[in-house]
Design a protein around this motif. Structure first.
Motif, PDB file in Angstrom:
ATOM      1  N   ARG A   1       0.820  -1.210   0.000  1.00  0.00           N
ATOM      2  CA  ARG A   1       0.000   0.000   0.000  1.00  0.00           C
ATOM      3  C   ARG A   1       0.852   1.258   0.000  1.00  0.00           C
ATOM      4  O   ARG A   1       0.513   2.250  -0.650  1.00  0.00           O
ATOM      5  N   ALA A   2       1.968   1.223   0.713  1.00  0.00           N
ATOM      6  CA  ALA A   2       2.880   2.375   0.699  1.00  0.00           C
ATOM      7  C   ALA A   2       3.462   2.570  -0.700  1.00  0.00           C
ATOM      8  O   ALA A   2       3.579   3.711  -1.176  1.00  0.00           O
ATOM      9  N   CYS A   3       3.787   1.471  -1.363  1.00  0.00           N
ATOM     10  CA  CYS A   3       4.285   1.563  -2.741  1.00  0.00           C
ATOM     11  C   CYS A   3       3.214   2.144  -3.659  1.00  0.00           C
ATOM     12  O   CYS A   3       3.517   2.980  -4.523  1.00  0.00           O
ATOM     13  N   LEU A   4       1.983   1.714  -3.478  1.00  0.00           N
ATOM     14  CA  LEU A   4       0.891   2.241  -4.294  1.00  0.00           C
ATOM     15  C   LEU A   4       0.714   3.740  -4.074  1.00  0.00           C
ATOM     16  O   LEU A   4       0.554   4.502  -5.035  1.00  0.00           O
ATOM     17  N   LEU A   5       0.755   4.169  -2.825  1.00  0.00           N
ATOM     18  CA  LEU A   5       0.613   5.596  -2.537  1.00  0.00           C
ATOM     19  C   LEU A   5       1.761   6.386  -3.161  1.00  0.00           C
ATOM     20  O   LEU A   5       1.555   7.449  -3.754  1.00  0.00           O
ATOM     21  N   TYR A   6       2.962   5.858  -3.062  1.00  0.00           N
ATOM     22  CA  TYR A   6       4.130   6.494  -3.661  1.00  0.00           C
ATOM     23  C   TYR A   6       3.941   6.661  -5.168  1.00  0.00           C
ATOM     24  O   TYR A   6       4.127   7.746  -5.721  1.00  0.00           O
ATOM     25  N   LYS A   7       3.544   5.579  -5.839  1.00  0.00           N
ATOM     26  CA  LYS A   7       3.331   5.636  -7.283  1.00  0.00           C
ATOM     27  C   LYS A   7       2.182   6.579  -7.638  1.00  0.00           C
ATOM     28  O   LYS A   7       2.256   7.313  -8.629  1.00  0.00           O
ATOM     29  N   PHE A   8       1.129   6.584  -6.818  1.00  0.00           N
ATOM     30  CA  PHE A   8       0.008   7.502  -7.030  1.00  0.00           C
ATOM     31  C   PHE A   8       0.485   8.947  -6.973  1.00  0.00           C
ATOM     32  O   PHE A   8       0.151   9.766  -7.823  1.00  0.00           O
ATOM     33  N   LYS A   9       1.298   9.253  -5.961  1.00  0.00           N
ATOM     34  CA  LYS A   9       1.811  10.614  -5.782  1.00  0.00           C
ATOM     35  C   LYS A   9       2.698  11.040  -6.951  1.00  0.00           C
ATOM     36  O   LYS A   9       2.788  12.229  -7.267  1.00  0.00           O
ATOM     37  N   LEU A  10       3.346  10.083  -7.591  1.00  0.00           N
ATOM     38  CA  LEU A  10       4.193  10.386  -8.749  1.00  0.00           C
ATOM     39  C   LEU A  10       3.391  10.521 -10.044  1.00  0.00           C
ATOM     40  O   LEU A  10       3.951  10.860 -11.073  1.00  0.00           O
TER      41      LEU A  10
END
Length: 108
Positions: free
Chosen positions: A9-18
């Protein structure tokens, strides 16, 4: 080694923010952690949540009847009689076999 939901989920949020698309984020996560780590529809669900402004990485409460059994009760029952099956425990706690399996998985 299985990667935790929190890391995914942290990876998903990171990618979302990018500004990455959900499908691409899922492909990259699977490339890094192993095929099948996350389904594309799961990534899309989280991206939809993030786009609504909710960046909480915890699961939302589910509807339906909450489980009335807790892990400590199951652990105590097993310590008292380790020969009990999932069906025995389900009957004892008046829940489904699957509920017992989920709690046993949580207990390790």
């Amino acid at each position: 080694m299985a990667v935790s939901d929190a890391i995914i989920r942290a990876c998903l949020l990171y990618k979302f923010k990018l500004g990455t698309k959900a499908a691409e984020a899922c492909r990259k996560i699977c490339a890094a952690f192993g095929e099948g780590t996350i389904a594309e529809w799961t990534g899309q669900k989280w991206f939809k949540k993030f786009s609504s402004g909710n960046e909480n990485l915890e699961d939302e409460p589910r509807s339906g009847r909450p489980s009335i059994v807790n892990n400590e009760d199951i652990k105590l029952a097993i310590e008292q009689d380790s020969s009990q099956t999932c069906q025995d425990l389900a009957s004892k706690f008046n829940v489904s076999d699957e509920t017992i399996r989920l709690h046993l998985h949580q207990l390790g």
